[in-house]
Every structure is written in C-alpha cells, then in structure tokens.
Design a protein around this motif. Sequence first.
Motif, PDB file in Angstrom:
ATOM      1  N   MET A 172       7.990  -7.817 -20.884  1.00 11.36           N
ATOM      2  CA  MET A 172       7.618  -8.118 -19.438  1.00 11.36           C
ATOM      3  C   MET A 172       8.569  -8.466 -18.532  1.00 11.36           C
ATOM      4  N   ILE A 173       9.722  -9.001 -18.860  1.00 20.14           N
ATOM      5  CA  ILE A 173      10.602  -9.399 -18.038  1.00 20.14           C
ATOM      6  C   ILE A 173      11.253  -7.742 -17.522  1.00 20.14           C
ATOM      7  N   LEU A 174      11.657  -7.029 -18.504  1.00 16.03           N
ATOM      8  CA  LEU A 174      12.166  -5.748 -18.340  1.00 16.03           C
ATOM      9  C   LEU A 174      11.345  -4.815 -17.363  1.00 16.03           C
ATOM     10  N   SER A 175       9.910  -5.007 -17.668  1.00 16.89           N
ATOM     11  CA  SER A 175       8.851  -4.298 -16.827  1.00 16.89           C
ATOM     12  C   SER A 175       8.944  -4.969 -15.392  1.00 16.89           C
ATOM     13  N   ALA A 176       9.305  -6.111 -15.235  1.00 14.81           N
ATOM     14  CA  ALA A 176       9.497  -6.688 -13.812  1.00 14.81           C
ATOM     15  C   ALA A 176      10.280  -5.817 -12.919  1.00 14.81           C
ATOM     16  N   PHE A 177      11.277  -5.475 -13.348  1.00 13.46           N
ATOM     17  CA  PHE A 177      12.294  -4.615 -12.582  1.00 13.46           C
ATOM     18  C   PHE A 177      11.739  -3.157 -12.014  1.00 13.46           C
ATOM     19  N   ALA A 178      10.373  -2.497 -12.691  1.00 10.71           N
ATOM     20  CA  ALA A 178       9.750  -1.650 -12.268  1.00 10.71           C
ATOM     21  C   ALA A 178       9.157  -1.923 -10.779  1.00 10.71           C
ATOM     22  N   ASP A 179       8.781  -3.315 -10.818  1.00 13.96           N
ATOM     23  CA  ASP A 179       7.908  -3.332  -9.610  1.00 13.96           C
ATOM     24  C   ASP A 179       8.340  -4.201  -8.652  1.00 13.96           C
ATOM     25  N   GLY A 180       9.336  -5.074  -9.149  1.00 20.25           N
ATOM     26  CA  GLY A 180      10.123  -6.080  -8.224  1.00 20.25           C
ATOM     27  C   GLY A 180      11.343  -5.871  -7.410  1.00 20.25           C
ATOM     28  N   GLY A 181      11.833  -4.587  -8.052  1.00 20.19           N
ATOM     29  CA  GLY A 181      13.161  -4.043  -7.490  1.00 20.19           C
ATOM     30  C   GLY A 181      14.157  -4.004  -8.538  1.00 20.19           C
ATOM     31  N   PRO A 182      15.158  -3.410  -8.098  1.00 17.30           N
ATOM     32  CA  PRO A 182      16.302  -3.071  -9.144  1.00 17.30           C
ATOM     33  C   PRO A 182      17.357  -4.360  -9.302  1.00 17.30           C
ATOM     34  N   LEU A 183      17.246  -5.280  -8.523  1.00 17.47           N
ATOM     35  CA  LEU A 183      17.949  -6.434  -8.670  1.00 17.47           C
ATOM     36  C   LEU A 183      17.334  -7.720  -8.346  1.00 17.47           C
ATOM     37  N   LEU A 184      17.158  -8.726  -9.441  1.00 16.69           N
ATOM     38  CA  LEU A 184      16.234  -9.728  -9.589  1.00 16.69           C
ATOM     39  C   LEU A 184      16.924 -11.059  -9.862  1.00 16.69           C
ATOM     40  N   GLY A 185      16.606 -12.137  -9.378  1.00 14.87           N
ATOM     41  CA  GLY A 185      17.115 -13.383  -9.663  1.00 14.87           C
ATOM     42  C   GLY A 185      16.227 -13.982 -10.772  1.00 14.87           C
ATOM     43  N   ILE A 186      16.776 -15.107 -11.425  1.00 16.85           N
ATOM     44  CA  ILE A 186      15.781 -15.983 -12.365  1.00 16.85           C
ATOM     45  C   ILE A 186      14.527 -16.275 -11.998  1.00 16.85           C
ATOM     46  N   ALA A 187      14.538 -16.778 -10.648  1.00 19.16           N
ATOM     47  CA  ALA A 187      13.494 -17.222  -9.852  1.00 19.16           C
ATOM     48  C   ALA A 187      12.443 -16.253  -9.744  1.00 19.16           C
ATOM     49  N   ASP A 188      13.008 -15.055  -9.307  1.00 23.18           N
ATOM     50  CA  ASP A 188      11.891 -13.647  -9.346  1.00 23.18           C
ATOM     51  C   ASP A 188      11.353 -13.367 -10.583  1.00 23.18           C
TER      52      ASP A 188
END
Length: 275
Positions: free
Chosen positions: A26-42
């Motif tokens: 799920m964490i890896l998949s989060a980059f598909a929707d949330g963007g290429p660069l994400l912080g821990i809070a994101d």
Amino acid sequence: MTADNDPGSGSTGQVALSQSLERGLMILSAFADGGPLLGIADLARSVGLNRSTAYRYVATLAKLGYVQQDPDTRKYSLGPRVIDLGFAALASMEVTRVAMRHLQALSDETGCAASMAVLDGQDIVYVERCRSRRAGTMSMDLNLHVGSRLPAYCTSMGKVLLAYREPSTLRALLDRTDLARRGPKTITMREQLTSALARVRQTGIAISDEELAPGLRSIAAPVRDRTGHVVAAINVAVHLTTWTAAIESVVGRLEVPLRRTAAEISARLGYRSAN
C-alpha cells in the motif's frame, strides 16, 4: 507457523494473509496517486497508519531499495528495485514478446524508430522501442526507452489509445488532463482533441505533427487482442532534421508498413478481422 505476527494470520481454514506485506505494498502504491515525492506524514495519511508505524515500513522498504530518501527534502521516492520490477513486468507482457521482432522489422524497413506503448491513466508508457539497423536511417535518438512516460493527448500512440476508450472513460481521462502546449502544434482545446480522436477511430491511424516537441513527427496504429480490444499502440517516428518532407508525404510512405505491422501483431494475439 504463520507468515508474520499480524493478527488474523492463524490457521482458520482460509488462506492466511500477511498484513505487513499488504501495508508495505500500500505504501508503494501511494506513490502512484500521491506523487513521485512523499513524506512520512503523506504516506501515513495515505495508507491509514500512524507516523511511527508508517516510518517502520518505509525504513524497511528503503533498506531493501524499494524506496529512497532525498537528503535535502527528507521525502521519499520509489527506488531502483521497483523500477527493476516494473521493467521485468513490462518485459513479461505477452504483447511485448509478440511484438518485438515485428517492430524491429518495421524499423529496419522504414529506417525510423518504431515503438509500442500502453495507456496508464493520462500517460502512455513505452513497453518496446526499436531503432533501425539499416545504414542511413531517418530516426533520431529522443532519449526514449522502455518505461518512458509521455502525456497521451499530444502523442500519436496516446491518441490511438484514447480514441478507443469507452466514451465515459475517455471523458474522465480528459477531465484530469491538462492540455498544456508542448510543441508548436499541440492541440490545447478539448473540442479539437475530441474531434481528432473521432478521426482516429474512423481512419485507424493517428498523427502527431510537432505536437509533443518541435520537429518531432510520428504516426501510430492500434494493436488489438483476440476480443478486438485495443490493448496497445505502435508508431514510427521521425524528426524534421532528418526528413523535411510534408507530413502528407511522411504518412504516405509510412502508413502501409505501419498498418501491416499492427495487423501482424494483432493476429499473433488472436485477433481476427471481420474484413
């Protein structure tokens, strides 16, 4: 013995699922929707975890090379192991295996770079790319390779793949697409783009004439599976620096071998034309 210590992974007559693995994916998949660069809070917010739990999963993924941290922003992006898996998945696709020799033959015949792409959201993703082995070719290295992504609306393969989507799916995709100008002839009006896509459905080919970048031209055709669905597109591309003829002349020379190659690949995938 269970796969991990997560609750619910005991023997209950059903397949034991790993909650830890599920959360990591799920964490890896989060980059598909949330963007290429994400912080821990994101990431924590995206997958519904508290920050400390999310950090443990991210730290594990980072150690294994699936994510990597930017030293300046302290945010994370997908790492090289994910890219390797993505390339392995692309390489294992049936359509890619089937198409490879046909694309190489098309490139050698025309002297142009030949490519195949699939649709991923509003983008196309290159799954195969061949350069001509013929001397005196007309292709130009545009730094594109397997895994490269480009906006669908301003590319010939993208227009093919958009044109054959269901109307409701197409509307949703266009709603999320920023029709920004990329080249001197980019279509930036939605009405003009939908008209162009209608012509693609009528003619079976799409043309991009300096819509993606100055000087770049390409012509694309659909690849169908055994059910008749368009599952990929192929194109041949040239640049004005190597071929200065009018676009009509370019299309006239490339259309026949392009259509033939698309038909050959489709036939190998089980498609049988009604004609």
